[in-house]
Design a protein around this motif. Sequence first.
Motif, PDB file in Angstrom:
ATOM      1  N   TYR A 158       0.837  -1.202   0.000  1.00 15.59           N
ATOM      2  CA  TYR A 158       0.000   0.000   0.000  1.00 15.59           C
ATOM      3  C   TYR A 158       0.874   1.255   0.000  1.00 15.59           C
ATOM      4  CZ  TYR A 158      -2.763   3.678   2.286  1.00 15.59           C
ATOM      5  OH  TYR A 158      -3.352   4.860   2.613  1.00 15.59           O
ATOM      6  N   ARG A 159       1.934   1.225   0.828  1.00 16.30           N
ATOM      7  CA  ARG A 159       2.836   2.379   0.942  1.00 16.30           C
ATOM      8  C   ARG A 159       3.532   2.707  -0.369  1.00 16.30           C
ATOM      9  NH1 ARG A 159       3.913   2.397   6.562  1.00 16.30           N
ATOM     10  NH2 ARG A 159       2.071   3.522   7.291  1.00 16.30           N
ATOM     11  N   LYS A 160       3.858   1.675  -1.102  1.00 18.22           N
ATOM     12  CA  LYS A 160       4.542   1.923  -2.377  1.00 18.22           C
ATOM     13  C   LYS A 160       3.583   2.481  -3.419  1.00 18.22           C
ATOM     14  CE  LYS A 160       8.258  -1.476  -2.116  1.00 18.22           C
ATOM     15  NZ  LYS A 160       8.712  -2.755  -2.680  1.00 18.22           N
ATOM     16  N   GLU A 165      -4.980   2.073  -8.165  1.00 20.80           N
ATOM     17  CA  GLU A 165      -5.419   3.294  -8.821  1.00 20.80           C
ATOM     18  C   GLU A 165      -4.638   3.674 -10.072  1.00 20.80           C
ATOM     19  OE1 GLU A 165      -3.040   5.458  -5.477  1.00 20.80           O
ATOM     20  OE2 GLU A 165      -4.250   3.688  -5.626  1.00 20.80           O
ATOM     21  N   ASN A 166      -3.359   3.287 -10.143  1.00 21.17           N
ATOM     22  CA  ASN A 166      -2.692   3.686 -11.376  1.00 21.17           C
ATOM     23  C   ASN A 166      -2.756   2.600 -12.431  1.00 21.17           C
ATOM     24  OD1 ASN A 166      -1.035   2.148  -9.874  1.00 21.17           O
ATOM     25  ND2 ASN A 166       0.562   3.688  -9.623  1.00 21.17           N
ATOM     26  N   ARG A 167      -3.518   2.879 -13.426  1.00 18.31           N
ATOM     27  CA  ARG A 167      -3.663   1.943 -14.529  1.00 18.31           C
ATOM     28  C   ARG A 167      -2.616   2.283 -15.576  1.00 18.31           C
ATOM     29  NH1 ARG A 167      -8.459  -0.756 -14.387  1.00 18.31           N
ATOM     30  NH2 ARG A 167      -8.767  -0.853 -16.628  1.00 18.31           N
ATOM     31  N   HIS A 230       9.167 -11.871  -9.571  1.00 20.97           N
ATOM     32  CA  HIS A 230       8.081 -11.114  -8.964  1.00 20.97           C
ATOM     33  C   HIS A 230       8.478 -10.619  -7.578  1.00 20.97           C
ATOM     34  CE1 HIS A 230       7.476 -15.282  -7.502  1.00 20.97           C
ATOM     35  NE2 HIS A 230       7.055 -14.709  -6.393  1.00 20.97           N
ATOM     36  N   GLN A 231       7.650  -9.720  -7.084  1.00 21.05           N
ATOM     37  CA  GLN A 231       7.900  -9.118  -5.786  1.00 21.05           C
ATOM     38  C   GLN A 231       7.184  -9.899  -4.695  1.00 21.05           C
ATOM     39  OE1 GLN A 231       6.626  -4.830  -3.887  1.00 21.05           O
ATOM     40  NE2 GLN A 231       7.169  -4.919  -6.030  1.00 21.05           N
ATOM     41  N   GLY A 248       5.311  -3.272 -10.050  1.00 25.03           N
ATOM     42  CA  GLY A 248       4.121  -2.851  -9.325  1.00 25.03           C
ATOM     43  C   GLY A 248       2.820  -3.307  -9.972  1.00 25.03           C
ATOM     44  N   ARG A 249       2.937  -4.071 -11.056  1.00 33.24           N
ATOM     45  CA  ARG A 249       1.728  -4.531 -11.738  1.00 33.24           C
ATOM     46  C   ARG A 249       1.354  -5.929 -11.274  1.00 33.24           C
ATOM     47  NH1 ARG A 249      -0.213   0.155 -13.143  1.00 33.24           N
ATOM     48  NH2 ARG A 249       1.337   1.387 -14.229  1.00 33.24           N
TER      49      ARG A 249
END
Length: 604
Positions: A158-160, A165-167, A230-231, A248-249
């Motif tokens: 969440y912090r990153k 929201e960013n598509r 992956h993360q 981040g995707r």
Amino acid sequence: MMTIGMTNLAIAGMLRNMAAAYEILGENRFRTIAYERAADSIEHLTSEVKDLWEDDKLSVIPGVGPAIRSHLDELFRTGHVRHIEATLKRVPEAVFPLLLVPGLGPKKAYKLVKALDMRTEKRAVSDLETAAKAHAIAPLEGFGEKSEQDILSAIAIYRKGQIKENRMGLPQADAIARDIIAFLQKGAPVREITVLGSLRRQVATIGDIDIAVATGRPADVISRFLSYPHQKMIEKGPTGASLLLHNGRQADLRVQDPRAYGAMLQYFTGSKNHNIALRTWALGKGLSLSEYGIKQVKTGKTTAYATEEAFYRALGLPWIPPELREDRGELEAAIRQAQGKPDGLPDLVGLSDIKGDLHIHSDYDLEPSHDLGRDSLAVLLDRAVEQGYRYIGLSDHNPSVTNHTPEDITAIMKRRKAFYEKAHAAWQRKHTKAVGIFILCEVDILTDGTLALPESAFTYVDGVIASIHSSFTQPEGAMTKRVVRGLTAHPKVRIFGHPTGRLLPDREGIALDWKEMFRVCKARGIALEINAHPARLDLPDTIVFDARRQGLKFIIDSDAHEATAMDVMRYGVSVARRGWAGTHDVLNSMEYNDLAAWLTPSRI
DNA sequence: GCCGTTTTCGGCCCGACTGTTTTCAGTCG
């Protein structure tokens, strides 16, 4: 009272909070779902809710009925929605930020807020983090050691800012999907592999990457997928897995037996609203749909389908192209078509129908106020051959009006025409494939509505694309007058370039009275551009949809500033398809002579 | 709260995964 934002994202967030509040308050489950559905729809809209409201068309949004419509109306009129604000106040404010932490929904968030006595919206997430670190969560009923750890890692995500929201734009989504597909094909028993979800539907912006695989050995495919860099592994199971990638995707994989792959494709392509509409309709016929196939409710027997065509056929429907699956009337059209009635599914334009690209910038220096292209006419023509085009249009920006007198500009345009004709003839002598050129110009519609090209210079162009490149924030009335004045200033104005001026994901479009725009463009036979640049995709598909129904025509352009950028045409075609446009609606599907005739206004 | 080819009232898509449970609730897409 707080003022609620007016962007689609802010409005969706407001409705989602409302759904959460209702769920916590024990309100009717279906009322809760209704708010969620409306939030989903609005989040995925490709046009601004506010524009729809201005055109009195909020009801076209799936899931928006009389009640939510009146809330939105109140929001746009006053900046507030009293009923919603009052309802949200009945729930502790610290709940709402927690909803943005992955894995936390209304029930858990509320439990945590109560148990930990969290008071403020502002500090809620950091309070939660502190509590988790102090092992204050594991003892709570319904939670445990694992959920405490999960909350910590979810907060880190969440912090990153790596939440929904960013598509991303289509090219980035394409690139990620291609990479994953290549990775899977190399190391796993993949029978078939397909990109699904919003990417398959070619939505202008993409949230997650969805990939489906047909295989007889699902475990091997899933384990290969889990070894993709992956993360964080979000979830895994026998039918699929989800990963948070380093960029981040999120990437979701679903696997299916080849015999049931058709149902999987259908299910995983969405949209959610299309699937809900289809499933609800099927249920009326005693059929329950899932990613495994079609179940007869009476007998409980499920039939699998290997292809999507077979799946739709089993429902008695024609196959519905993915770009149409937005619950915008495509199901009704498919039903009409199946019954042999008129107004069935549209016969959509395809990339191979495109015969040329009319909005290309070359490196010919006409001293413009905006950027030049990077490649010569010859390079652009070579590229056009590769694209299979019959013609291109040279649509450089007009010469700067501040640095030149009208006489200068006219002289420049005359020289340019002579140059292009000569260079074209020279190129054509060396090539067997004929590629025609149109000498056009992309002309600014200035703030007062005049065109940035003097009357005398029009002699040296075949036609003009008129576009807005400045003062984007004029109010609707002034903007509409400005554009109408520009478009009607000269009969050679044939195309309205990137009509909304939007830039994804940040710049909203200009405020225009579309009814008036459609009326004027139709009366003068002016085409609306569908600008295929991935950051523009302008017109948006919803406006294409409306404009087409009013009988307007489109020209799909790349707006390329270099030859390699000409291949974005496919994104523009996707927009046209999402707007239900057929070959007859798209003018650059015409051959050179027909387009030349259209370009030449009869009333000069 | 939404919505309409068995309905303007009375239904409401379907299933997966996870963690904390002894059969399920919450979350997600």
